[in-house]
Design a protein around this motif. Structure first.
Motif, PDB file in Angstrom:
ATOM      1  N   TYR A   3      47.472  50.290  37.596  1.00 18.87           N
ATOM      2  CA  TYR A   3      49.067  49.316  37.166  1.00 18.87           C
ATOM      3  C   TYR A   3      47.870  48.179  36.686  1.00 18.87           C
ATOM      4  O   TYR A   3      48.386  46.982  36.652  1.00 18.87           O
ATOM      5  CB  TYR A   3      48.696  49.226  38.965  1.00 18.87           C
ATOM      6  N   ARG A   4      46.464  48.435  36.861  1.00 17.63           N
ATOM      7  CA  ARG A   4      45.799  47.697  36.770  1.00 17.63           C
ATOM      8  C   ARG A   4      45.845  47.075  35.150  1.00 17.63           C
ATOM      9  O   ARG A   4      46.118  46.084  34.522  1.00 17.63           O
ATOM     10  CB  ARG A   4      43.703  47.410  37.175  1.00 17.63           C
ATOM     11  N   VAL A   5      46.038  48.097  34.658  1.00 22.03           N
ATOM     12  CA  VAL A   5      45.747  47.690  32.835  1.00 22.03           C
ATOM     13  C   VAL A   5      47.331  47.865  32.206  1.00 22.03           C
ATOM     14  O   VAL A   5      47.556  46.849  31.135  1.00 22.03           O
ATOM     15  CB  VAL A   5      45.509  49.431  32.465  1.00 22.03           C
ATOM     16  N   THR A   7      49.374  45.987  34.819  1.00 28.40           N
ATOM     17  CA  THR A   7      49.708  44.596  34.534  1.00 28.40           C
ATOM     18  C   THR A   7      48.530  43.629  34.228  1.00 28.40           C
ATOM     19  O   THR A   7      48.811  41.965  34.742  1.00 28.40           O
ATOM     20  CB  THR A   7      49.350  43.789  36.864  1.00 28.40           C
ATOM     21  N   ARG A   8      47.964  43.490  33.504  1.00 28.70           N
ATOM     22  CA  ARG A   8      46.807  42.187  32.604  1.00 28.70           C
ATOM     23  C   ARG A   8      47.488  41.639  31.755  1.00 28.70           C
ATOM     24  O   ARG A   8      48.240  41.972  30.814  1.00 28.70           O
ATOM     25  CB  ARG A   8      45.528  43.411  31.858  1.00 28.70           C
ATOM     26  N   LYS A   9      46.787  40.851  31.725  1.00 31.09           N
ATOM     27  CA  LYS A   9      47.824  39.647  30.777  1.00 31.09           C
ATOM     28  C   LYS A   9      46.618  39.468  29.106  1.00 31.09           C
ATOM     29  O   LYS A   9      47.884  39.458  28.278  1.00 31.09           O
ATOM     30  CB  LYS A   9      47.224  37.700  31.720  1.00 31.09           C
ATOM     31  N   THR A  10      45.615  39.857  29.476  1.00 25.69           N
ATOM     32  CA  THR A  10      44.992  40.456  27.922  1.00 25.69           C
ATOM     33  C   THR A  10      45.478  41.532  27.353  1.00 25.69           C
ATOM     34  O   THR A  10      45.087  42.943  28.430  1.00 25.69           O
ATOM     35  CB  THR A  10      43.672  40.246  27.801  1.00 25.69           C
ATOM     36  N   PRO A  11      45.558  42.330  26.254  1.00 26.58           N
ATOM     37  CA  PRO A  11      46.295  43.654  25.887  1.00 26.58           C
ATOM     38  C   PRO A  11      45.005  44.638  26.101  1.00 26.58           C
ATOM     39  O   PRO A  11      43.313  43.889  25.721  1.00 26.58           O
ATOM     40  CB  PRO A  11      46.418  43.463  24.432  1.00 26.58           C
TER      41      PRO A  11
END
Length: 121
Positions: A3-5, A7-11
């Motif tokens: 989920y964190r990966v 929803t992360r804003k940076t690739p």
């Protein structure tokens, strides 16, 4: 974690490898594996034939990494030839009749520097 990966804003970027970078690229690895599988070449010969400055250990590792080649050590000794076997048997037959004379023969272990006779065993 996933989920964190997502929803992360940076690739997402995988972490770089630690340690020394590889000397060989994918093309060189394939070339090494091709030479090892298609020709009867030793690791030293492959190292010399490759255009890269690499160690024998690197070539050996690339061959093992390929996964489809099996690493096996060579036998320490070559099998005895028919001539050698017959000569050894002939020597044994000639010396079988020594009997107690063997007690007078002196044996030495040159590697360890010791000398012994059969009475001292």
């Amino acid at each position: 974690m996933i989920y964190r990966v997502l929803t992360r804003k940076t690739p997402y970027k995988p972490k770089s490898r630690s340690g020394r970078p590889r000397v060989t690229d994918i093309h060189s690895d394939r070339q090494i594996q091709k030479m090892a599988s298609s020709q009867e070449m030793s690791v030293r010969e492959i190292t010399g034939a490759s255009r890269l400055q690499i160690f024998n250990n690197t070539v050996h590792r690339r061959i093992i990494e390929s996964g489809y080649m099996i690493h096996a050590k060579m036998a320490r000794r070559l099998p005895l030839s028919k001539l050698h076997i017959s000569k050894t048997l002939q020597w044994v037959r000639n010396h079988m009749s020594y009997g107690d004379k063997w007690m007078a023969i002196l044996f030495n272990d040159e590697k360890n520097g010791t000398t012994m006779d059969l009475t001292g065993i």
